[in-house]
Design a protein around this motif. Structure first.
Motif, PDB file in Angstrom:
ATOM      1  N   ARG A  24       0.908  -1.314  -0.166  1.00 47.18           N
ATOM      2  CA  ARG A  24      -0.031  -0.276   0.211  1.00 47.18           C
ATOM      3  C   ARG A  24       0.876   1.333   0.098  1.00 47.18           C
ATOM      4  O   ARG A  24       0.520   2.183  -0.640  1.00 47.18           O
ATOM      5  CB  ARG A  24      -0.876   0.071   1.224  1.00 47.18           C
ATOM      6  CG  ARG A  24      -2.177  -0.866   1.049  1.00 47.18           C
ATOM      7  CD  ARG A  24      -2.918  -1.003   0.121  1.00 47.18           C
ATOM      8  NE  ARG A  24      -3.344   0.096  -0.634  1.00 47.18           N
ATOM      9  CZ  ARG A  24      -3.710   0.478  -1.907  1.00 47.18           C
ATOM     10  NH1 ARG A  24      -3.775  -0.700  -2.648  1.00 47.18           N
ATOM     11  NH2 ARG A  24      -3.861   1.632  -2.504  1.00 47.18           N
ATOM     12  N   VAL A  25       2.152   1.207   0.877  1.00 42.11           N
ATOM     13  CA  VAL A  25       2.834   2.296   0.880  1.00 42.11           C
ATOM     14  C   VAL A  25       3.370   2.409  -0.587  1.00 42.11           C
ATOM     15  O   VAL A  25       3.488   3.643  -1.127  1.00 42.11           O
ATOM     16  CB  VAL A  25       4.006   2.383   1.919  1.00 42.11           C
ATOM     17  CG1 VAL A  25       4.935   3.112   1.801  1.00 42.11           C
ATOM     18  CG2 VAL A  25       3.325   2.116   3.502  1.00 42.11           C
ATOM     19  N   VAL A  80       2.130   1.638  -3.665  1.00 41.87           N
ATOM     20  CA  VAL A  80       1.198   2.113  -4.593  1.00 41.87           C
ATOM     21  C   VAL A  80       0.572   3.419  -4.249  1.00 41.87           C
ATOM     22  O   VAL A  80       0.476   4.260  -5.246  1.00 41.87           O
ATOM     23  CB  VAL A  80      -0.189   1.002  -4.563  1.00 41.87           C
ATOM     24  CG1 VAL A  80      -1.155   1.501  -5.181  1.00 41.87           C
ATOM     25  CG2 VAL A  80       0.383  -0.485  -4.824  1.00 41.87           C
ATOM     26  N   ASN A  81       0.703   3.725  -3.090  1.00 37.41           N
ATOM     27  CA  ASN A  81       0.034   5.058  -2.736  1.00 37.41           C
ATOM     28  C   ASN A  81       1.216   6.233  -3.156  1.00 37.41           C
ATOM     29  O   ASN A  81       0.737   7.203  -3.783  1.00 37.41           O
ATOM     30  CB  ASN A  81      -0.153   5.540  -1.044  1.00 37.41           C
ATOM     31  CG  ASN A  81      -1.488   4.670  -0.927  1.00 37.41           C
ATOM     32  OD1 ASN A  81      -2.414   4.399  -1.593  1.00 37.41           O
ATOM     33  ND2 ASN A  81      -1.615   4.204   0.192  1.00 37.41           N
ATOM     34  N   GLU A  82       2.457   5.890  -3.146  1.00 38.30           N
ATOM     35  CA  GLU A  82       3.531   6.703  -3.483  1.00 38.30           C
ATOM     36  C   GLU A  82       3.310   6.907  -5.135  1.00 38.30           C
ATOM     37  O   GLU A  82       3.547   8.091  -5.562  1.00 38.30           O
ATOM     38  CB  GLU A  82       4.833   6.280  -3.058  1.00 38.30           C
ATOM     39  CG  GLU A  82       6.050   7.145  -3.845  1.00 38.30           C
ATOM     40  CD  GLU A  82       6.095   8.585  -2.825  1.00 38.30           C
ATOM     41  OE1 GLU A  82       6.772   9.501  -3.735  1.00 38.30           O
ATOM     42  OE2 GLU A  82       5.618   8.653  -1.796  1.00 38.30           O
ATOM     43  N   ALA A 103       0.705   6.288  -7.071  1.00 36.29           N
ATOM     44  CA  ALA A 103      -0.490   7.283  -7.119  1.00 36.29           C
ATOM     45  C   ALA A 103      -0.105   8.640  -7.062  1.00 36.29           C
ATOM     46  O   ALA A 103      -0.665   9.530  -7.710  1.00 36.29           O
ATOM     47  CB  ALA A 103      -1.546   6.672  -6.391  1.00 36.29           C
ATOM     48  N   ARG A 104       0.304   9.029  -5.843  1.00 36.85           N
ATOM     49  CA  ARG A 104       0.707  10.322  -5.418  1.00 36.85           C
ATOM     50  C   ARG A 104       1.556  11.050  -6.653  1.00 36.85           C
ATOM     51  O   ARG A 104       1.314  12.319  -6.714  1.00 36.85           O
ATOM     52  CB  ARG A 104       1.526  10.594  -4.076  1.00 36.85           C
ATOM     53  CG  ARG A 104       1.420  11.941  -3.577  1.00 36.85           C
ATOM     54  CD  ARG A 104       2.184  12.020  -2.081  1.00 36.85           C
ATOM     55  NE  ARG A 104       3.404  11.662  -2.398  1.00 36.85           N
ATOM     56  CZ  ARG A 104       4.548  12.544  -2.629  1.00 36.85           C
ATOM     57  NH1 ARG A 104       4.145  13.772  -2.894  1.00 36.85           N
ATOM     58  NH2 ARG A 104       5.686  12.076  -2.778  1.00 36.85           N
ATOM     59  N   ASN A 147      -0.464  11.765  -9.850  1.00 37.71           N
ATOM     60  CA  ASN A 147      -1.580  12.907  -9.442  1.00 37.71           C
ATOM     61  C   ASN A 147      -0.824  14.446  -9.331  1.00 37.71           C
ATOM     62  O   ASN A 147      -1.409  15.269 -10.088  1.00 37.71           O
ATOM     63  CB  ASN A 147      -2.197  12.474  -8.210  1.00 37.71           C
ATOM     64  CG  ASN A 147      -3.011  11.403  -7.981  1.00 37.71           C
ATOM     65  OD1 ASN A 147      -3.700  11.003  -9.122  1.00 37.71           O
ATOM     66  ND2 ASN A 147      -3.710  11.126  -6.820  1.00 37.71           N
TER      67      ASN A 147
END
Length: 89
Positions: A10-11, A13-15, A17-18, A21
């Motif tokens: 998750r860490v 994947v979130n990075e 995505a960030r 974005n």
């Protein structure tokens, strides 16, 4: 850092995505600035082309969840108003 495998993922994947974005938002801001720059220079045809690109990017940002629909509509209205002022004069 997390210890559980899914939390580690998750860490990561979130990075990712960030980063995507932020890149998209930066591109959106550049498109809007480009429009305003051409509008200030009274380059009507270039401004019209950039207006289409900027409004398209705003709509895509809403679809991606980066902007609220009303915020994008407000920005598009401001761009349209500026374009109308440009073409009227």
């Amino acid at each position: 850092m997390a210890n559980i495998k899914s939390a580690k993922k998750r860490v990561i994947v979130n990075e990712q995505a960030r980063a995507k974005n932020n890149a998209f938002k930066s591109d959106l801001k550049s498109a809007m600035k480009g429009f305003y720059k051409r509008a200030d220079e009274n380059k009507v045809e270039e401004a019209k082309d950039l207006f289409v690109k900027a409004t398209s990017k705003l709509d895509k940002a809403v679809g991606k969840g980066l902007l609220h629909r009303n915020a994008a509509d407000r920005r598009k209205a401001r761009l349209q108003k500026r374009l109308d002022e440009l073409t009227a004069s």
